[in-house]
Structure formats: structure tokens, C-alpha cells
Design an enzyme around this catalytic site. Structure first.
Site, PDB file in Angstrom:
ATOM      1  N   TYR B 178      -8.758   5.032  66.662  1.00 22.42           N
ATOM      2  CA  TYR B 178      -9.525   3.785  66.469  1.00 22.42           C
ATOM      3  C   TYR B 178      -9.963   3.688  65.028  1.00 22.42           C
ATOM      4  O   TYR B 178      -9.964   4.680  64.295  1.00 22.42           O
ATOM      5  CB  TYR B 178     -10.722   3.724  67.419  1.00 22.42           C
ATOM      6  CG  TYR B 178     -11.878   4.618  67.056  1.00 22.42           C
ATOM      7  CD1 TYR B 178     -11.970   5.909  67.552  1.00 22.42           C
ATOM      8  CD2 TYR B 178     -12.899   4.159  66.236  1.00 22.42           C
ATOM      9  CE1 TYR B 178     -13.032   6.726  67.236  1.00 22.42           C
ATOM     10  CE2 TYR B 178     -13.969   4.973  65.899  1.00 22.42           C
ATOM     11  CZ  TYR B 178     -14.037   6.257  66.396  1.00 22.42           C
ATOM     12  OH  TYR B 178     -15.083   7.064  66.077  1.00 22.42           O
ATOM     13  N   CYS B 179     -10.323   2.462  64.610  1.00 23.26           N
ATOM     14  CA  CYS B 179     -10.757   2.278  63.235  1.00 23.26           C
ATOM     15  C   CYS B 179     -11.949   1.332  63.182  1.00 23.26           C
ATOM     16  O   CYS B 179     -12.859   1.429  63.986  1.00 23.26           O
ATOM     17  CB  CYS B 179      -9.605   1.786  62.367  1.00 23.26           C
ATOM     18  SG  CYS B 179      -8.753   0.347  63.033  1.00 23.26           S
ATOM     19  N   ARG B 180     -11.939   0.367  62.230  1.00 20.08           N
ATOM     20  CA  ARG B 180     -13.160  -0.407  61.997  1.00 20.08           C
ATOM     21  C   ARG B 180     -13.393  -1.499  63.014  1.00 20.08           C
ATOM     22  O   ARG B 180     -14.469  -1.659  63.549  1.00 20.08           O
ATOM     23  CB  ARG B 180     -13.103  -1.021  60.600  1.00 20.08           C
ATOM     24  CG  ARG B 180     -13.223   0.012  59.512  1.00 20.08           C
ATOM     25  CD  ARG B 180     -12.843  -0.560  58.174  1.00 20.08           C
ATOM     26  NE  ARG B 180     -13.091   0.407  57.115  1.00 20.08           N
ATOM     27  CZ  ARG B 180     -12.460   0.387  55.959  1.00 20.08           C
ATOM     28  NH1 ARG B 180     -11.546  -0.538  55.713  1.00 20.08           N
ATOM     29  NH2 ARG B 180     -12.730   1.282  55.041  1.00 20.08           N
ATOM     30  N   SER B 187      -5.758   1.872  62.434  1.00 24.55           N
ATOM     31  CA  SER B 187      -5.389   2.587  63.650  1.00 24.55           C
ATOM     32  C   SER B 187      -3.946   2.285  64.049  1.00 24.55           C
ATOM     33  O   SER B 187      -3.262   3.124  64.620  1.00 24.55           O
ATOM     34  CB  SER B 187      -6.341   2.244  64.793  1.00 24.55           C
ATOM     35  OG  SER B 187      -6.267   0.866  65.090  1.00 24.55           O
ATOM     36  N   MET B 208     -14.935   0.255  65.840  1.00 26.97           N
ATOM     37  CA  MET B 208     -16.324   0.702  65.865  1.00 26.97           C
ATOM     38  C   MET B 208     -17.283  -0.472  65.841  1.00 26.97           C
ATOM     39  O   MET B 208     -18.338  -0.427  66.461  1.00 26.97           O
ATOM     40  CB  MET B 208     -16.572   1.604  64.647  1.00 26.97           C
ATOM     41  CG  MET B 208     -17.825   2.446  64.760  1.00 26.97           C
ATOM     42  SD  MET B 208     -17.777   3.580  66.175  1.00 26.97           S
ATOM     43  CE  MET B 208     -19.497   3.587  66.673  1.00 26.97           C
TER      44      MET B 208
END
Lengths: 244, 244
Positions: B178-180, B187, B208
Site C-alpha cells: 500500500y502507499c499514500r 504500490s 494510508m
DNA sequence: ATAATCCTCCAAGGAGCAATGGATTAATGG
DNA sequence: CCATTAATCCATTGCTCCTTGGAGGATTAT
């Protein structure tokens, strides 16, 4: 990675276009009006007290940004918000602005400060009391907006007519008034007026906008072609209209 | 009523100030960075690839609009979003922009089109698999952002380090990256890389930002004074940095 | 067809905003 | 106390946007 920097800045430019479309008081006023009902250009111009040419231009900006869309009906063109997500964006913007800028909060307090807690009602309470037969729910917005969408069981008495139609409201029971949104002052004035006439009145803490955003039940009386009384073009600029 | 027209236009002006603050690609980039972690001015300037003076000016605009606030620590000044409602506003703006402007949607599809459904995971699924011992959850954002807030149990492997640290990832089990946020491409690239190395990898459909907005559990490793390696001022403008 | 209505488009001025480089203030370290 | 780093402040230039007035397009009624 250098490419994704490029796409990044481009996509941010697109986001900025949307924000830019909302970065103007006139356009926000138009969005506010459209968040309550579909309207044609001249109607919007009168309600927002802005010359027609300018109104048209600002609507074009909003449409280019994808926030509104239009529909032709005879010689008139009706604008509406492009979707519920736009309504939500507008509501969120107002919430942040209200919360972060003390100036905005002070302004919306209006005369006599914020309404006392005893005078406001939550959505849940309204839902419970809707059909108990003892509560009268009044929609004090202009009739066009009532026709577009209103809380089931509510009766329409625009604020301007409230004083003259006071006899329609029973003295014994409880009265709840609501208007456009949390920042709209119509229902507060309605409560003052009702209490001055001996009614036990409270206002919904929010308005139709938040009601719709929470997906609560709504009724509408959609008649094709809202009848807007024609009036000479010259008067358009002068009248201040029901813009609050 | 004429008075409420006045208050109306004034309060709309306040709303417009907030919208205007978001109506600029650079400022949106700064908001995007700040939505992940608190950062100082030079750090932001490097990450956004914008001269420091300009960065400072844009941050001032954001602060005047009430969207960010700052904190001094020694000679540095750290900025952060003013509250969760600002995060929410930014997320809503992006959502509308994505949904309404075809250009934005096409852009964020990136190379090779949108990720296939088989490669994405929902928040709920991640929540269920968090502690089953068979799933590895990788946070591919820069370490600063991981330190600020991350999903409990996730390990930090920034995308740049993923190739060289591939041996840390078991071959048998399932891997989720996962990323931002939903629009962040980190991701997706991570999934490509992982699959190219024989891992069974998928990406969280969002990031996130949405995780926090839904009030799901998060961990943070807040160390006072993030250590940012000092570098000569002259290099600041040149580097393109981890801005995507 | 012609006229009338409603709206959009176009051009121009004036106001406001973005970006740059250099000067100024604030804090730290020798 | 001076030098250094970090960030803000300021003035200037170029550009974009807001607003207005009038011309032009689309649709309906006569």
C-alpha cells in the site's frame, strides 16, 4: 520516476481546475443555489443578484470543471449539480471554512449569536417524530426548492409567507422548521417568528443539504418546466431577491 | 433580508478564500505531502521540486486560509495539516476531480491502464488478514511517512529499496502493498516488481489517507526532530526527489 | 418569415495572482 | 559576538482571471 513526477503535476493541475472553479464567491453562490434545486440561468442571476452575462460565464466555468451540467427546455437552459459528490465537496468546503476561519464562524452567528441548544433538533429526533401526528414540520425555503426535494411529511411555508400564514400552524403541538443547510439563517428566523406568536418551535440543526447527503428519505414534486414568472429584462439587475 | 444578502456574500468570500488556497498545483502538492506526514519547509521544497522562497510563500497562503499550521523546532519550521477535516476536504476534491474530469482519470491510469481487479484488495480484507501470519503487508512510502502513521503490522520498504531488499520477502505467502492514497502509483509499481520476482502480490485499492479518514487503527513512530540530512542550498532546486 | 426570448460568445479594461531574486529576521554554534 | 543555517518578507515582472457591454445563435410564438 521522472515520468511520474510529470503525471503528478499534470493530475494536480486537473485537481486545481476543480478547486479554481470553486474559488469565487459568485460561483459558490451559484453552487449553493444549485445544491437545493435545478434552476435556469435568469433565475440564478436574479437569485444571486449578478448580471446575466456574468452568470452565464461563471456557469460555463463550473461546467468546464465538471461540477454542473445543463439541460435545455424550450428557450431556457436549466443547470444542476453534476452529482452527489459535488454536493458533498461543497458541504465539506463549507465545513472546513467554518471550522478553520474564525471570521466565517462569527459571521454566520448572525444577530444575537448562535441558536441556543434548547432550540435545535437533531436529524434522528426529526426522523422519530415524523409521523407521530403531534409534530408539524415546516420547510421554510422558497417553493422551487421544496418542490425539488423535501423531507417527507413537511409542509411548505416560505419564510416570507410565514407571518401571513401563521393561522395554519396549530398552537398546541410542537413545530420544527428547517431550511437549506447548517449555515442557512432562514429556519432560525422562522423559529423567532413562531415563538413570537406563541408556538413551541425549534429548528433542525442542519438542513436539506445534509439530509440528502446522509441519504435520508426525500420527496419531490417534479413538474416539468418550473413556472418562473416572466419579467422585463431591465429589472433583473435591480432586484435583490431571495438570495440568503 | 437585505442584511442577510450582505452576510451571505461575506461568508461566501470566506469560503472562497479556502477554495482559492487549494486552487494551485503547487499548493495541492504541498497538501498532498502534508497529508502523509509533518514536514519542514526545505524538505517540502525538495519533495515538491519548488524553490524554497516560493514554497514558503505558498505555505503562507495555506496557513492564512487555515488549512495548515506550523511549529518551530530549533531553526526549522514544521508544517502540518490543520486537522482531519482538511484531509477530508482534500480527499473529496480529488475524488470529485477524478470522477468528473475524464482527463484526470485517464492520467492516473498511468502506463498500462488501470490495475486489474484481481490485483487489488479492499480495506476490509486487509483488516481480516492483518494478523493471520500468512500475509506480509508492505508500506512502500518514504520512511518519513511510514514513521508518521502506518497500518499496524506493516513493514516499511520504500519503493526505491524494494528491488535490493527483495530477499526480505518470503516467496510462499501472500504480499499486499500500500502507499499514500487511491491515486498514488507507488504500490502499483511495487506489485509489478514483486510479481516480476515471483511473489503473489496485490495492492490495497486505496492508501494510508483513506485508511486514516475511515478511522482505522494506525501506528506511529514519532521521534522528535525528523533527521533530515543537511545538504548545500544550491542543490535544492536541482534534485527531482521522491515527489510522486 | 419576422419578431421576441433566452442564453452564449467575444473583446477589452482593470484587478489580482504566481514566480523570482535579493534583503531581512530568527535561532544555533563556535 | 560573529558566522551560519532556516525561513520569511518585499518589490518587480508577467500572466491570468473577473467583469461588463454588445454582438450573435438557438428556439418558440406570431
Amino acid at each position: 520516476m521522472s515520468m511520474s513526477t510529470h503525471t503528478m503535476s499534470t493530475v494536480l493541475g486537473e485537481f486545481a481546475r476543480v478547486a479554481k472553479a470553486m474559488a469565487n464567491p459568485v460561483r459558490l453562490h451559484l453552487l449553493d443555489l444549485l445544491s437545493q434545486a435545478e434552476r435556469n440561468v435568469e433565475d440564478l442571476a436574479v437569485a444571486a443578484d449578478v448580471p446575466i452575462g456574468n452568470t452565464s460565464a461563471q456557469l460555463k466555468v463550473l461546467r468546464d470543471a465538471g461540477l454542473v451540467c445543463s439541460r435545455r427546455e424550450g428557450t431556457r437552459i436549466f443547470y444542476r449539480l453534476a452529482g452527489e459528490d459535488v454536493t458533498s465537496l461543497y458541504a465539506t468546503l463549507r465545513q472546513v471554512s467554518q471550522h478553520r476561519l474564525p471570521a466565517a464562524e462569527a459571521l454566520s452567528a448572525g444577530r444575537g449569536g448562535t441558536a441556543r441548544p434548547a432550540e435545535v433538533v437533531t436529524r434522528e429526533e426529526v426522523l422519530r417524530k415524523l409521523w407521530d401526528g403531534k409534530t408539524v414540520l415546516i420547510d421554510v425555503r422558497p417553493t422551487v426548492e421544496y418542490a425539488s426535494a423535501h423531507i417527507p411529511g413537511a409542509i411548505s411555508i416560505p419564510l416570507e409567507e410565514l407571518r401571513s400564514r401563521m393561522n395554519e400552524i396549530p398552537v398546541g403541538g410542537e413545530v420544527i422548521a428547517y431550511c437549506r443547510s447548517a449555515h442557512c439563517l432562514l429556519s432560525r428566523e422562522a423559529v423567532w417568528l413562531l415563538r413570537a406568536h406563541g408556538r413551541c418551535a425549534r429548528q433542525l440543526e442542519e438542513g436539506m443539504l445534509e439530509w440528502r447527503l446522509h441519504c435520508l428519505p426525500a420527496e419531490s414534486q417534479l413538474r416539468r418546466s418550473h413556472v418562473v414568472p416572466a419579467r422585463p429584462r431591465a429589472y433583473v439587475r435591480a432586484s435583490s431577491a431571495q438570495s440568503a
